[in-house]
Design a protein around this motif. Structure first.
Motif, PDB file in Angstrom:
ATOM      1  N   GLY A  20      16.769   5.712 -60.075  1.00  0.00           N
ATOM      2  CA  GLY A  20      15.326   5.927 -59.966  1.00  0.00           C
ATOM      3  C   GLY A  20      14.687   6.197 -61.319  1.00  0.00           C
ATOM      4  N   ASN A  24      11.907   3.819 -63.071  1.00  0.00           N
ATOM      5  CA  ASN A  24      10.610   4.336 -63.518  1.00  0.00           C
ATOM      6  C   ASN A  24      10.402   4.110 -65.013  1.00  0.00           C
ATOM      7  N   SER A  79      10.390   6.682 -50.258  1.00  0.00           N
ATOM      8  CA  SER A  79       9.767   6.582 -51.572  1.00  0.00           C
ATOM      9  C   SER A  79      10.382   5.456 -52.389  1.00  0.00           C
ATOM     10  N   ASP A  80      11.715   5.382 -52.401  1.00  0.00           N
ATOM     11  CA  ASP A  80      12.373   4.319 -53.167  1.00  0.00           C
ATOM     12  C   ASP A  80      12.091   2.944 -52.570  1.00  0.00           C
ATOM     13  N   SER A  83       8.515   2.034 -53.466  1.00  0.00           N
ATOM     14  CA  SER A  83       8.477   1.670 -54.886  1.00  0.00           C
ATOM     15  C   SER A  83       9.076   0.287 -55.089  1.00  0.00           C
ATOM     16  N   ASP A 115       6.350   8.132 -56.499  1.00  0.00           N
ATOM     17  CA  ASP A 115       7.361   8.756 -57.350  1.00  0.00           C
ATOM     18  C   ASP A 115       7.493  10.274 -57.186  1.00  0.00           C
TER      19      ASP A 115
END
Length: 191
Positions: A20, A24, A79-80, A83, A115
């Protein structure tokens, strides 16, 4: 082998954290680079980078509450995955309709929105992962913070390498792959 099996919860969590952080870090470089490449305007590239700070700040204020209400694993995996979708949309939409600065800014904002909750959820998983792995909490916290910090520093370098090798648009596939692998690891980590 038994040592790795025992450490699996913490190793899985920290591998997901590294993935992650790298993703990012890649996005931090790739979004403005792509805008600069498309527009030739450094101000536009800076604006896209700056506009992502708004959702980061706003969702940081509520991410702990979201994690408490929804659950650590669910928030982290979701969330991942969200994203992943936001960065995978870049090469897909670019191939279908072409991307202007408006689309790029919208996708950058969308990705940045998820994030803080994902980061908070992983941090909330840390005590249980440490306990399950037999690692002292303070040591696990040090490992976690170092993992995130190093990954976020490595990500921009990976972005530069990917941009040089495959181009700015295709770089987002690498970002998506990192988010996807992190989501899988967090979905199966036994804590």
């Amino acid at each position: 082998m038994m040592g790795l099996r025992r450490l699996w919860p913490l190793l899985a969590l920290e591998t997901a954290t590294a993935l992650g952080g790298i993703a990012n870090g890649i996005a931090t470089v790739a979004f403005p680079w792509l805008v600069l490449e498309r527009t030739g305007d450094p101000s536009a590239a800076a604006a896209v980078g700056a506009v992502t700070l708004i959702p980061l700040l706003a969702t940081s204020l509520i991410s702990g509450t979201i994690v408490d209400l929804v659950g650590r694993r669910a928030v982290s995996v979701t969330s991942d995955l969200l994203s992943l979708l936001s960065v995978a949309a870049i090469p897909l939409l670019d191939a279908w309709i072409g991307l202007g600065i408006g689309w790029l800014a919208a996708l950058a904002v969308l990705g940045a929105t998820f994030d803080p909750a994902g980061i908070t959820a992983r941090e909330a998983m840390l005590p249980d992962a440490a306990r399950a792995s037999g690692v002292a909490p303070e040591r696990a916290n040090g490992i976690h913070e170092a993992t995130w910090g190093v990954a976020f520093l490595v990500g921009p370098g990976v972005a530069g390498l990917l941009i040089a090798l495959v181009g700015a648009v295709a770089t987002f596939w690498g970002t998506a792959a990192c988010f996807g692998a992190a989501a899988v690891l967090l979905a199966i980590v036994p804590i």
